[in-house]
Design a protein around this motif. Structure first.
Motif, PDB file in Angstrom:
ATOM      1  N   ALA A   1       0.849  -1.201   0.000  1.00  0.00           N
ATOM      2  CA  ALA A   1       0.000   0.000   0.000  1.00  0.00           C
ATOM      3  C   ALA A   1       0.876   1.239   0.000  1.00  0.00           C
ATOM      4  O   ALA A   1       1.969   1.247   0.560  1.00  0.00           O
ATOM      5  CB  ALA A   1      -0.895  -0.005   1.232  1.00  0.00           C
ATOM      6  N   ASP A   2       0.364   2.263  -0.593  1.00  0.00           N
ATOM      7  CA  ASP A   2       1.114   3.506  -0.657  1.00  0.00           C
ATOM      8  C   ASP A   2       0.806   4.333   0.593  1.00  0.00           C
ATOM      9  O   ASP A   2       0.157   5.370   0.525  1.00  0.00           O
ATOM     10  CB  ASP A   2       0.686   4.233  -1.946  1.00  0.00           C
ATOM     11  N   LEU A   3       1.232   3.822   1.741  1.00  0.00           N
ATOM     12  CA  LEU A   3       0.984   4.519   3.010  1.00  0.00           C
ATOM     13  C   LEU A   3       2.284   4.530   3.805  1.00  0.00           C
ATOM     14  O   LEU A   3       2.953   3.506   3.919  1.00  0.00           O
ATOM     15  CB  LEU A   3      -0.074   3.777   3.824  1.00  0.00           C
ATOM     16  N   ARG A   4       2.623   5.683   4.363  1.00  0.00           N
ATOM     17  CA  ARG A   4       3.859   5.756   5.133  1.00  0.00           C
ATOM     18  C   ARG A   4       3.660   5.050   6.473  1.00  0.00           C
ATOM     19  O   ARG A   4       2.654   5.252   7.151  1.00  0.00           O
ATOM     20  CB  ARG A   4       4.233   7.222   5.364  1.00  0.00           C
ATOM     21  N   HIS A   5       4.616   4.218   6.808  1.00  0.00           N
ATOM     22  CA  HIS A   5       4.528   3.473   8.059  1.00  0.00           C
ATOM     23  C   HIS A   5       5.810   3.680   8.851  1.00  0.00           C
ATOM     24  O   HIS A   5       6.910   3.514   8.337  1.00  0.00           O
ATOM     25  CB  HIS A   5       4.330   1.977   7.776  1.00  0.00           C
ATOM     26  N   ILE A   6       5.667   4.076  10.098  1.00  0.00           N
ATOM     27  CA  ILE A   6       6.830   4.255  10.971  1.00  0.00           C
ATOM     28  C   ILE A   6       6.776   3.140  12.016  1.00  0.00           C
ATOM     29  O   ILE A   6       5.753   2.930  12.654  1.00  0.00           O
ATOM     30  CB  ILE A   6       6.785   5.621  11.690  1.00  0.00           C
ATOM     31  N   LEU A   7       7.901   2.467  12.161  1.00  0.00           N
ATOM     32  CA  LEU A   7       7.990   1.381  13.134  1.00  0.00           C
ATOM     33  C   LEU A   7       8.640   1.906  14.416  1.00  0.00           C
ATOM     34  O   LEU A   7       9.849   2.091  14.458  1.00  0.00           O
ATOM     35  CB  LEU A   7       8.824   0.239  12.558  1.00  0.00           C
ATOM     36  N   PRO A   8       7.840   2.178  15.438  1.00  0.00           N
ATOM     37  CA  PRO A   8       8.465   2.551  16.710  1.00  0.00           C
ATOM     38  C   PRO A   8       9.110   1.305  17.294  1.00  0.00           C
ATOM     39  O   PRO A   8       8.886   0.198  16.794  1.00  0.00           O
ATOM     40  CB  PRO A   8       7.280   3.017  17.556  1.00  0.00           C
ATOM     41  N   ARG A   9       9.908   1.435  18.339  1.00  0.00           N
ATOM     42  CA  ARG A   9      10.520   0.248  18.912  1.00  0.00           C
ATOM     43  C   ARG A   9       9.780  -0.241  20.149  1.00  0.00           C
ATOM     44  O   ARG A   9      10.199  -1.162  20.836  1.00  0.00           O
ATOM     45  CB  ARG A   9      12.000   0.515  19.209  1.00  0.00           C
ATOM     46  N   HIS A  10       8.668   0.400  20.433  1.00  0.00           N
ATOM     47  CA  HIS A  10       7.780  -0.033  21.518  1.00  0.00           C
ATOM     48  C   HIS A  10       6.436   0.622  21.219  1.00  0.00           C
ATOM     49  O   HIS A  10       6.402   1.772  20.782  1.00  0.00           O
ATOM     50  CB  HIS A  10       8.342   0.458  22.867  1.00  0.00           C
ATOM     51  N   GLU A  11       5.353  -0.115  21.443  1.00  0.00           N
ATOM     52  CA  GLU A  11       4.044   0.441  21.100  1.00  0.00           C
ATOM     53  C   GLU A  11       3.737   1.718  21.865  1.00  0.00           C
ATOM     54  O   GLU A  11       3.020   2.593  21.372  1.00  0.00           O
ATOM     55  CB  GLU A  11       2.930  -0.588  21.330  1.00  0.00           C
ATOM     56  N   GLN A  12       4.271   1.842  23.084  1.00  0.00           N
ATOM     57  CA  GLN A  12       4.023   3.090  23.815  1.00  0.00           C
ATOM     58  C   GLN A  12       4.617   4.267  23.042  1.00  0.00           C
ATOM     59  O   GLN A  12       3.993   5.316  22.907  1.00  0.00           O
ATOM     60  CB  GLN A  12       4.612   3.053  25.233  1.00  0.00           C
TER      61      GLN A  12
END
Lengths: 172, 565
Positions: free
Chosen positions: B39-50
């Motif tokens: 999908a053409d959506l920007r996704h940022i992966l934090p290193r913890h859900e908080q």
């Protein structure tokens, strides 16, 4: 002061827990809570009896209205209304006391709905005070079990309870 | 068109103009993430859900848009709790999508199952468990609508794995159906006239603004109103930035660590015009002593905020900006000349107080004063940076000594007071505004609470600056122990801490350090030269510096304690 609050709520999963959770989370007390579906299967009506000063009850009503699933909220105690609660009472009824108990039942306009050799189940509907007076008289015979519905209430007059406006409350 | 739940989710996010998702995958999210891969959506992966929730929160506060999070079921979902509560307390629009075990397993204590709808019930504006893929599109639409309208807040949408894999026909005419949700935006004209009458008769009126003014973007109207009638403006902590710090009618912010002028003006005013605030205990002090001589008017979109903590004389339910514009419709039919002289005198008197007793500290040549660092950051960024804070002394000094110019520039955890908020929030703000300077004014304790997000920041080459005011203490708690617990520093000493410079470097970020006042400026300037990665600055500050003024818990706003030194 004791307040009866009538709540029209969408009949959706979790709606009841949002309302009861609001009471526990904010430290409001619930004396009784009764709930059932209205004529419209998508909507339930809930009657909550609570205690608190005017400021707390005002806040309770505002918080209830804030919930997305609630449609209408009305403090029924502010309008002329009828309040009822039903009790089912299982009482010891040895043959020698049976007619005494029947007399009491008739006096209170209650109803015997089950009878065995040694016990009876009685149904009574009325205000909390009347029902409790009835229990008091029955107690000496030996109460086995008491089941109650919690109060329900409805406004007098033409309008649906939750449709009463502020103007209606002022006249009373 | 036949689509899977996951595809509908992606389509719906695009329809809501979502620019970025802060998400962390997991078992039940596999299907969604597989769809997201193309999908053409920007996704940022934090290193913890908080960290993900705080980043979405910071993004939302900086931009005014809805922040979006993904988390997997069970522990992923429970890790979002603090972030959701934080957004709820500060009225931040957010939609949090949590994975859930397949519907047939719900209730069976399945692997990574948690009743997240039950757990989050008291901390959300609303929540949904999607049980049928046919309801998915409408649910998402409603979730975004609820999150951003009225008094904004977080909405949780729980997505069982099988629902997301199920297929259905995607309808083009998805409609919102919320019969019990009708936020009231227009103020009642009679109440507005009542308000103007009260102000007309007032000799010492005060405008008291909160975070609601920033949310409804009412700053200009409030400035205009204040200037027209010569009324001083006080903000709450959450209202900081709504009015520029140097605006001549702005007195500062009130409350526990607010300034003398604000707290004194509130105590003496005869007419308090409160706009978009909820009268939190940190801002009112003892209720009996709060604006004791005033008629209080309150404009707020949330009826339950009115007369909750402080009894209100003139309530107006509505959107702050809209009500202010309504006020201008009626304003000319009142006799403002009558008390103009008194109002001008009062404005002069209150602004004078600010000159007499501004926020202040004693500078030192030997040791870095934390306030000095904030002042320098303010100078070097020319008051234009987005400032996030952690919680505690760093937060108060940032609020006291940075000279803010714009709304949405000060991002801080007001209601919940969440340590560890500032750094991920800075990441979110930087994503919203890649071209603006973003500083997290941090404490050494707080920064460690979400330090793992350095990895997120370096991965996306986010040039956020973290200025640690390092006193090797949980400073605010230590301050209370000093003032009220006989200097018994019970478990507040953080002498065991990492080498922040090496730590930053290990992530690939830049680390800088100083303990000399004369180097503060050069360190900050050096940080400004770095444009392509995070910079961690470790300022070893005066360890036992305190935040003043201070109102002890349970005292009234006029019972401020000042620095005795």
């Amino acid at each position: 002061m004791r307040h009866i609050i009538s709540i029209l709520v969408e009949n959706k999963p979790g709606a009841l827990s949002r309302i009861s959770g609001l009471f526990s989370g904010r430290g409001y007390n619930i004396e009784s809570l009764s709930v059932g579906v209205t004529n419209d299967p998508k909507v339930s009506i809930m009657t909550i009896v609570t205690k608190g000063d005017d400021k707390i009850v005002e806040q309770i009503i505002k918080q209830l209205r804030k919930l997305i699933n609630t449609l209408k909220v009305r403090d029924v105690t502010q309008i002329e209304h009828i309040e009822r609660e039903m009790f089912l009472i299982k009482v010891q009824a040895l043959p020698k006391y049976r007619s005494d108990i029947f007399n009491i039942v008739n006096t209170f306009r209650a109803k015997v709905v089950d009878l065995t050799g040694e016990s009876m189940v009685i149904e009574i509907t009325g205000t909390k005070d009347k029902n409790q007076a009835f229990i008091k008289v029955l107690e000496p015979y030996g109460l086995i079990e008491l089941v109650r519905t919690g109060s329900v209430a409805i406004g007098r007059g033409n309008k649906a309870t939750t449709d009463f406006t502020k103007q209606d409350t002022k006249q009373i | 068109m036949i689509k899977t739940g996951a595809e509908i989710l992606v389509e719906s996010l695009k329809a809501e103009n979502v620019e970025v998702i802060f998400g962390y995958p997991g078992g039940v999210m596999l299907g969604i993430y597989d769809t997201l891969f193309d999908a053409d959506l920007r996704h940022i992966l934090p290193r913890h859900e908080q960290g993900g929730t705080h980043a979405a929160d910071g993004y939302a506060r900086a931009s005014g848009k809805v922040g979006v999070c993904f988390a997997t079921s069970g522990p992923g979902a429970t890790n979002t709790i603090t972030g959701i509560t934080n957004a709820h307390m500060d009225s931040v629009p957010m939609v949090v999508f949590t994975g859930q075990v397949p519907t047939v397993l719900i209730g069976g204590d399945a692997f990574q199952e948690a009743d997240i709808i039950g757990i989050t019930r008291p901390i959300v504006k609303h929540s949904y468990l999607v049980q049928d893929v046919d309801n998915l599109a409408q649910t998402i639409k409603e979730a975004f609508y609820i999150a951003r309208t009225g008094r904004p807040g977080p909405v949780v949408v729980d997505l069982p794995k099988d629902v997301m894999a199920a297929k259905t026909k995607l309808k083009s005419d998805t409609k919102i159906d919320l019969p019990g949700y009708h936020p009231n935006y227009e103020g009642h004209p009679l109440q507005i006239k009542k308000l103007l009458k009260v102000i007309e008769n007032a000799k010492k009126p005060v405008i008291h603004i909160g975070g609601g003014v920033i949310i409804s973007e009412a700053s200009e109207e409030i400035k205009k109103f204040s200037e027209k009638l010569h009324i001083p403006i006080i903000s709450t902590f959450m209202g900081i930035g709504a009015i520029p710090t140097d605006h001549p009618n702005y007195l500062g912010w009130l409350g526990m660590h607010g300034n003398y002028a604000s707290n004194t003006a509130i105590t003496e005013t005869d007419c308090l015009i409160s706009i978009g605030t909820r009268f939190s205990d940190r801002s009112t002090g003892k209720i009996d002593g709060f604006a004791p001589n005033a008629k209080i008017a309150h404009i707020d979109i949330d009826p339950s905020s009115i007369s909750k903590n402080v009894t209100i004389d003139v309530p107006i339910v509505g959107d702050c900006g809209k009500v202010m514009r309504q006020i201008f419709q009626y304003i000319d039919s009142y006799k403002w000349k009558k008390n103009e002289e008194s109002r001008r005198k009062w404005l002069q008197e209150t602004t004078e107080w600010n000159r007499e007793k501004p926020f202040s500290y004693k500078h030192s040549e030997k040791v870095i004063k934390p306030q000095f660092v904030v002042e320098k950051i303010s100078e070097i960024t020319n008051g234009n940076a987005i400032i996030t804070t952690e919680v505690g002394q760093n937060q108060m000094w940032a609020a006291q000594f940075y000279k803010f110019k714009h709304p949405r520039q000060f991002i801080s955890s007001g209601g919940l007071g969440t340590m560890g908020f500032g750094f991920p929030a800075a990441i979110g703000a930087k994503i919203a505004y890649p071209d603006r300077e973003v500083f997290d004014i941090a404490g050494d304790g707080s920064f460690l609470m979400n330090i793992q997000e350095l990895c997120t920041a370096i991965q996306h080459r986010l040039n956020v600056k973290i200025a640690i005011l390092n006193n090797k203490f949980l400073g605010m708690v230590r301050q209370w122990q000093h003032l009220f617990f006989n200097n018994r520093y019970s478990y507040t000493c953080l002498e065991c801490q990492p080498d922040f410079v090496k730590l930053a470097e290990s992530y690939g970020c830049v680390g800088l350090r100083t303990d000399k006042p004369e180097e503060v400026e050069s360190v900050l300037k050096e940080s400004m030269q770095i444009k392509d990665k995070p910079v961690v600055m470790d300022f070893a500050v005066d360890r036992e510096e305190n935040v003043f003024p201070m109102i002890p818990a349970g005292a009234a706003l006029n019972e401020m304690i000042f620095d005795k030194r």
